[in-house]
Every structure is written in structure tokens, then in C-alpha cells.
Motif scaffolding. Sequence first.
Motif, short mmCIF file in Angstrom:
data_model
loop_
_atom_site.label_atom_id
_atom_site.label_comp_id
_atom_site.label_asym_id
_atom_site.label_seq_id
_atom_site.Cartn_x
_atom_site.Cartn_y
_atom_site.Cartn_z
N ARG A 1 0.86 -1.19 0.00
CA ARG A 1 0.00 0.00 0.00
C ARG A 1 0.89 1.23 0.00
O ARG A 1 2.00 1.22 0.53
CB ARG A 1 -0.98 0.00 1.16
CG ARG A 1 -0.39 0.09 2.54
CD ARG A 1 -1.50 0.13 3.59
NE ARG A 1 -0.95 0.41 4.91
CZ ARG A 1 -1.64 0.96 5.90
NH1 ARG A 1 -2.92 1.26 5.72
NH2 ARG A 1 -1.07 1.20 7.06
N ASP B 1 -7.13 -8.29 -1.58
CA ASP B 1 -6.70 -8.18 -2.97
C ASP B 1 -5.64 -9.23 -3.29
O ASP B 1 -5.68 -9.88 -4.35
CB ASP B 1 -6.12 -6.78 -3.24
CG ASP B 1 -7.19 -5.71 -3.35
OD1 ASP B 1 -8.40 -6.05 -3.34
OD2 ASP B 1 -6.82 -4.52 -3.45
N CYS C 1 2.35 -5.70 -17.16
CA CYS C 1 0.97 -5.24 -17.23
C CYS C 1 0.43 -5.53 -18.62
O CYS C 1 1.03 -5.12 -19.62
CB CYS C 1 0.89 -3.74 -16.92
SG CYS C 1 -0.81 -3.11 -16.92
N ILE D 1 -1.02 4.29 -18.13
CA ILE D 1 -1.25 4.01 -16.72
C ILE D 1 -0.12 3.17 -16.16
O ILE D 1 0.45 3.48 -15.10
CB ILE D 1 -2.61 3.29 -16.53
CG1 ILE D 1 -3.76 4.14 -17.07
CG2 ILE D 1 -2.83 2.93 -15.06
CD1 ILE D 1 -5.10 3.42 -17.08
N HIS E 1 2.77 4.43 -13.26
CA HIS E 1 2.94 3.72 -11.98
C HIS E 1 4.35 3.16 -11.86
O HIS E 1 4.93 3.14 -10.77
CB HIS E 1 1.89 2.63 -11.84
CG HIS E 1 0.55 3.14 -11.41
ND1 HIS E 1 0.24 3.41 -10.10
CD2 HIS E 1 -0.55 3.47 -12.13
CE1 HIS E 1 -1.00 3.87 -10.01
NE2 HIS E 1 -1.51 3.91 -11.24
N ASN F 1 2.30 -0.90 -7.33
CA ASN F 1 1.16 -0.01 -7.09
C ASN F 1 0.25 0.12 -8.29
O ASN F 1 -0.44 1.13 -8.46
CB ASN F 1 1.63 1.38 -6.64
CG ASN F 1 0.51 2.17 -5.96
OD1 ASN F 1 -0.38 1.59 -5.36
ND2 ASN F 1 0.58 3.49 -6.03
N PRO G 1 -3.10 -0.34 -10.27
CA PRO G 1 -4.48 -0.47 -9.78
C PRO G 1 -4.93 -1.94 -9.78
O PRO G 1 -4.58 -2.71 -10.68
CB PRO G 1 -5.29 0.35 -10.80
CG PRO G 1 -4.31 1.36 -11.31
CD PRO G 1 -2.99 0.66 -11.35
N PHE G 2 -5.71 -2.31 -8.78
CA PHE G 2 -6.08 -3.71 -8.59
C PHE G 2 -6.74 -4.30 -9.84
O PHE G 2 -6.41 -5.41 -10.26
CB PHE G 2 -7.01 -3.87 -7.39
CG PHE G 2 -7.53 -5.26 -7.23
CD1 PHE G 2 -6.71 -6.28 -6.75
CD2 PHE G 2 -8.84 -5.59 -7.59
CE1 PHE G 2 -7.17 -7.57 -6.62
CE2 PHE G 2 -9.31 -6.88 -7.46
CZ PHE G 2 -8.48 -7.88 -6.97
N GLU G 3 -7.66 -3.57 -10.44
CA GLU G 3 -8.37 -4.12 -11.60
C GLU G 3 -7.44 -4.38 -12.76
O GLU G 3 -7.65 -5.32 -13.55
CB GLU G 3 -9.52 -3.19 -12.01
CG GLU G 3 -10.68 -3.15 -11.03
CD GLU G 3 -11.27 -4.54 -10.76
OE1 GLU G 3 -11.35 -5.36 -11.71
OE2 GLU G 3 -11.64 -4.81 -9.60
N ARG H 1 -4.19 -5.20 -12.38
CA ARG H 1 -3.44 -6.42 -12.00
C ARG H 1 -4.29 -7.67 -12.27
O ARG H 1 -3.80 -8.66 -12.81
CB ARG H 1 -3.06 -6.36 -10.52
CG ARG H 1 -1.90 -5.42 -10.22
CD ARG H 1 -1.49 -5.49 -8.76
NE ARG H 1 -2.43 -4.78 -7.92
CZ ARG H 1 -2.54 -4.95 -6.61
NH1 ARG H 1 -1.78 -5.84 -5.98
NH2 ARG H 1 -3.39 -4.24 -5.90
#
Length: 358
Positions: A11, A24, A233, A243, A247, A323, A325-327, A329
Motif C-alpha cells: 500500500r 486483494d 501489465c 497508466i 505507476h 502499485n 491499480p487492482f483491476e 493487476r
Amino acid sequence: MKFSVSLTMERFSPDVPMTKVKNDLLELAQIADEGGFETIWTAEHHTLECTISPNPFQTLVWLAQHTKNIRLGTSTLVAPYWSPIRLAGEAALCDHLTDGRLEFGIARGSYQYEFDRMAGGMPQQEGVAYLKEIVPAVKKLWTGDYAHDGHYWKFPITAAVPKPVQNPHPPIWVAARDPGTFDWAIANGANIMSTPLSMPAAEIAVLGEKFAKAVSDHPEVPRPRFMMQRRTCVYDNPEDWKIAVQHSIDYGRAFENLMQNLGGVKDGFPEAVPFEAVKGKENYNPENIRKNLLFGTPDEVIEKLLDYEAAGVDQYCLGLTFNLPFELRKRTLELFIRDIIPFFAAREKERDRAMAGA
């Protein structure tokens, strides 16, 4: 080529509750397990919210209760932070509690910020000497009674309790980038985990050549496995590269802080160092990051992965701890499962058929 994923609780703001961070991680681990990934790797780090894993064995035992088939690895234990007796015993118990799914990954350590707090301020480069002493000691402790009289550790005759489930012990992996570590690890029967960092694709072949040379220099040792990890990613919309790149840049500047002790850390959250202070500024160019890291649509990622396959990589590891975003990942895992893992599985079957017919 098989596929694994590096997952560690992370986090970057105190506004994110630990419950979400934990949940998550578990959801991503279960997707990887059900989707045919070979291994989940998790790190060891201390005092840092960006990698929350003071004891990776705890995380792996927890994940073992919620997964079925995927293997569970430490990527990586930090050699100078452990004693051989404690490390041998905790690893063996983890092997039992995961029903023999442990992969034992270890390294010299990386962040100088951590070494200042966990290892009396020793330069992190000295960690390699601890690595070279502790791995043979742990292997001997796993076999039975053993006394050690080394430079860093000394103890009278003892044995690891319990002994590992896997025979003779869990697979050992050593993190390596320099030729000397490649050579030492392979001579000691370890598999290799490596990373091209943020360097251009040519670095993949350079690491592959180091691995190949170390293997050829030790014909007495069965060929080990070769894993490579890179920030990853995968996305449906080609424009989402922006994005992922942003990050990666932000995470990289925090990483520079911890490696070089250039900035502050408040309540476990590292500051991102100014761009002027980073090393290898070309690695922060957005177009270079987009090109060099494993960012892209499924077709673009497959094309990049062929370089890893050509370098002799047995297992590619998705680095998802930066870091993202969860969606995104989650979508990365889904697209690997849908499009990328089947592509390489088909290539492997085709090679097997060709070899059988030769």
C-alpha cells in the motif's frame, strides 16, 4: 516456458485499509492458482508499506490454505537477516504446512535502507558473503546433525526440526545478476532467478548468456531452472500503457530512495526521490519503459516474451508489485490465462512432437 507471479501485500497510502490489501492479494493468488500459473512468489521486506512481508513463510502458509495446486515461493529471503538454524527450521515447517509446495528463494538483499535497520548498517553488497555461507549450512541442517564453524555463524552439532517434506529438500533458487553469483549458485545445485530490471531487451540475452556459461562450466550438475522477472501489465485497450508506465515511474523513484537512502520514509511510506537524483535516467523515459518492460496488449506481450524464451528462460515471473491499480493487476492475470499461457503451452507441445518424431 512456464509462468509465475510475484505477489506481495503493498500500500502506498495510509488511507488504504490493510483488510483490502490482504483481500486483494488473496483474490489474485486464487486467480493464478485456478488459471494454471506454476508458482506464486512473495518477498521478504521490513518496515516498508510498499512491500508488507516481514516473514514470507507466514504469507505462503496462509495462501496454501486458500489454493490447491500452485507452488509457493520466497522471492526472496534476505540471507543476512537469518540464522541458519532458524531458517532451516522455518522453511521446513512451511514445507509441511503447504503440503510440500515450498520453493526456497534466497538472495543477498537489496535496500540499503533496510540494511541500516536490519543488519547494523552493513553495505548491502556484503550480503553475498552471508548468502554463500548460509545456503550450504541450511542444506546440511536439512539432512541431519551438523555443526557449523563459519565466519558469520558458529553453532555446535544440531539438526533442523522438522525436516522438509520434499526430498531431499525444497527446490533452492538464488537471485543473481553478476557472473560470479550465477556460477556459485549453479555449482551449489541452485536454480537461478534474475531480472533485466528496466534495461532494454538486449539485457535478457546478456543474462541468458551468463546462465548458459555457468551451466556449461558445471557439467557435473544437472541443468537448473532459469526464472526471469520483470514488471508486467497486460491490457485490452492499447492506450492503457500510459497508466502502467506512470505507476512504474512513481514506484521506481521510491525504489531509488530505498536503494540509495536519498529520501525520507515516514510511518513506513517512502518518499519518491526527485527525478534529478535517479540513476539511469533513460530508464525513466516513458517510451523506453513502454518498450523495455512487459507492458502491452496480449499480442505485444507474446512478441516480447519470445526474447525470454530464446534466452533459455524456463519460467517467466509477472512482477505485479508496483502499485498498479487492482483491476489492472487482475486483468493482467486474466489475459495471461486466456491468451498467453495457452500460446506457449501450444509451442511446447509442438516442440515435444517434433522431438519425438526426430
